[in-house]
Design a protein around this motif. Sequence first.
Motif, PDB file in Angstrom:
ATOM      1  N   MET A   1       0.846  -1.183   0.000  1.00  0.00           N
ATOM      2  CA  MET A   1       0.000   0.000   0.000  1.00  0.00           C
ATOM      3  C   MET A   1       0.889   1.244   0.000  1.00  0.00           C
ATOM      4  SD  MET A   1      -3.202   0.733   2.380  1.00  0.00           S
ATOM      5  CE  MET A   1      -3.428   2.309   3.085  1.00  0.00           C
ATOM      6  N   ALA A   2       0.595   2.171  -0.867  1.00  0.00           N
ATOM      7  CA  ALA A   2       1.406   3.376  -1.016  1.00  0.00           C
ATOM      8  C   ALA A   2       1.226   4.316   0.176  1.00  0.00           C
ATOM      9  CB  ALA A   2       1.036   4.100  -2.308  1.00  0.00           C
ATOM     10  N   LYS A   3       2.340   4.925   0.569  1.00  0.00           N
ATOM     11  CA  LYS A   3       2.301   5.961   1.590  1.00  0.00           C
ATOM     12  C   LYS A   3       2.388   7.294   0.872  1.00  0.00           C
ATOM     13  CE  LYS A   3       4.512   3.446   5.365  1.00  0.00           C
ATOM     14  NZ  LYS A   3       5.667   3.461   6.285  1.00  0.00           N
ATOM     15  N   THR A   4       1.678   8.295   1.383  1.00  0.00           N
ATOM     16  CA  THR A   4       1.687   9.607   0.737  1.00  0.00           C
ATOM     17  C   THR A   4       2.544  10.600   1.520  1.00  0.00           C
ATOM     18  OG1 THR A   4      -0.355  10.243   1.844  1.00  0.00           O
ATOM     19  CG2 THR A   4      -0.562   9.291  -0.356  1.00  0.00           C
ATOM     20  N   PHE A   5       3.122  11.524   0.761  1.00  0.00           N
ATOM     21  CA  PHE A   5       4.020  12.546   1.291  1.00  0.00           C
ATOM     22  C   PHE A   5       3.768  13.829   0.532  1.00  0.00           C
ATOM     23  CE2 PHE A   5       5.978   8.406   1.474  1.00  0.00           C
ATOM     24  CZ  PHE A   5       6.454   8.333   2.771  1.00  0.00           C
ATOM     25  N   GLN A   6       4.337  14.917   1.035  1.00  0.00           N
ATOM     26  CA  GLN A   6       4.324  16.175   0.287  1.00  0.00           C
ATOM     27  C   GLN A   6       5.737  16.459  -0.171  1.00  0.00           C
ATOM     28  OE1 GLN A   6       2.575  19.332   2.638  1.00  0.00           O
ATOM     29  NE2 GLN A   6       0.614  18.996   1.651  1.00  0.00           N
ATOM     30  N   ASP A   7       5.879  16.838  -1.461  1.00  0.00           N
ATOM     31  CA  ASP A   7       7.201  17.192  -1.963  1.00  0.00           C
ATOM     32  C   ASP A   7       7.504  18.650  -1.614  1.00  0.00           C
ATOM     33  OD1 ASP A   7       5.948  18.836  -3.852  1.00  0.00           O
ATOM     34  OD2 ASP A   7       6.348  17.508  -5.536  1.00  0.00           O
ATOM     35  N   LYS A   8       8.631  19.155  -2.096  1.00  0.00           N
ATOM     36  CA  LYS A   8       9.046  20.527  -1.773  1.00  0.00           C
ATOM     37  C   LYS A   8       8.057  21.587  -2.248  1.00  0.00           C
ATOM     38  CE  LYS A   8      14.070  20.035  -1.686  1.00  0.00           C
ATOM     39  NZ  LYS A   8      15.312  20.417  -2.391  1.00  0.00           N
ATOM     40  N   GLN A  25       8.816   2.936  -5.990  1.00  0.00           N
ATOM     41  CA  GLN A  25       8.512   3.927  -7.016  1.00  0.00           C
ATOM     42  C   GLN A  25       7.728   5.066  -6.408  1.00  0.00           C
ATOM     43  OE1 GLN A  25       6.559   1.580 -10.016  1.00  0.00           O
ATOM     44  NE2 GLN A  25       4.547   1.875  -9.109  1.00  0.00           N
ATOM     45  N   ILE A  26       7.983   6.242  -6.964  1.00  0.00           N
ATOM     46  CA  ILE A  26       7.292   7.435  -6.493  1.00  0.00           C
ATOM     47  C   ILE A  26       6.408   7.940  -7.619  1.00  0.00           C
ATOM     48  CG2 ILE A  26       9.195   9.025  -7.099  1.00  0.00           C
ATOM     49  CD1 ILE A  26       8.466  10.483  -4.369  1.00  0.00           C
ATOM     50  N   PHE A  60      10.640  16.117 -13.178  1.00  0.00           N
ATOM     51  CA  PHE A  60      10.228  16.214 -11.777  1.00  0.00           C
ATOM     52  C   PHE A  60      11.378  16.639 -10.867  1.00  0.00           C
ATOM     53  CE2 PHE A  60       7.517  12.980 -13.799  1.00  0.00           C
ATOM     54  CZ  PHE A  60       6.293  13.614 -13.640  1.00  0.00           C
ATOM     55  N   GLY A  61      12.472  17.069 -11.460  1.00  0.00           N
ATOM     56  CA  GLY A  61      13.650  17.474 -10.697  1.00  0.00           C
ATOM     57  C   GLY A  61      13.383  18.672  -9.800  1.00  0.00           C
ATOM     58  N   GLY A  62      14.160  18.775  -8.727  1.00  0.00           N
ATOM     59  CA  GLY A  62      14.071  19.919  -7.825  1.00  0.00           C
ATOM     60  C   GLY A  62      12.941  19.851  -6.815  1.00  0.00           C
ATOM     61  N   LEU A  65      12.176  14.580  -4.655  1.00  0.00           N
ATOM     62  CA  LEU A  65      11.593  13.242  -4.770  1.00  0.00           C
ATOM     63  C   LEU A  65      12.594  12.137  -4.457  1.00  0.00           C
ATOM     64  CD1 LEU A  65       9.254  13.591  -7.887  1.00  0.00           C
ATOM     65  CD2 LEU A  65       8.825  14.153  -5.489  1.00  0.00           C
ATOM     66  N   SER A  66      13.863  12.321  -4.845  1.00  0.00           N
ATOM     67  CA  SER A  66      14.844  11.272  -4.549  1.00  0.00           C
ATOM     68  C   SER A  66      15.047  11.126  -3.048  1.00  0.00           C
ATOM     69  CB  SER A  66      16.173  11.532  -5.267  1.00  0.00           C
ATOM     70  OG  SER A  66      16.758  12.732  -4.828  1.00  0.00           O
ATOM     71  N   LYS A  67      15.015  12.236  -2.315  1.00  0.00           N
ATOM     72  CA  LYS A  67      15.159  12.157  -0.850  1.00  0.00           C
ATOM     73  C   LYS A  67      13.974  11.423  -0.231  1.00  0.00           C
ATOM     74  CE  LYS A  67      18.166  16.039  -0.025  1.00  0.00           C
ATOM     75  NZ  LYS A  67      18.437  17.246   0.717  1.00  0.00           N
TER      76      LYS A  67
END
Length: 124
Positions: A1-8, A25-26, A60-62, A65-67
């Motif tokens: 099950m996917a977990k959700t986050f907020q990006d920058k 995968q994001i 999607f850079g900056g 997302l990689s962090k």
Amino acid sequence: MAKTFQDKTGAEVAVDLSESTQSYQITVADGTVAGHAYFLPGPDAETERIFHHTVVDEEFGGRGLSKILVAEALEDSLEREITVVPVCPLFVKKLKETGDDYAAQGGKFRNATGADIDIVKRQA
């Protein structure tokens, strides 16, 4: 099950484990897969993962997302009691910075060996 986050940017993203691609995968809000943190089974396939490559599509850079990907892959590995073997520079850096805290929470990791590198090279 996917977990959700907020990006920058404040946008919602989700991270989930994809066994078929052997990666975390994001995805962004519209469902587009924006990146992966790839792993291979380690010498002890049941309890080790060699994280060897993390990539986020340029568009999607900056957004950090990689962090998010690295942090969630580590968190999920901790929960699953999987030993992390960092080969990818992003995982190496993160564990260099926070490895003591990760271990204090019960996370397990070890430095890559020649045998681990050989596993990665065979898959390339």
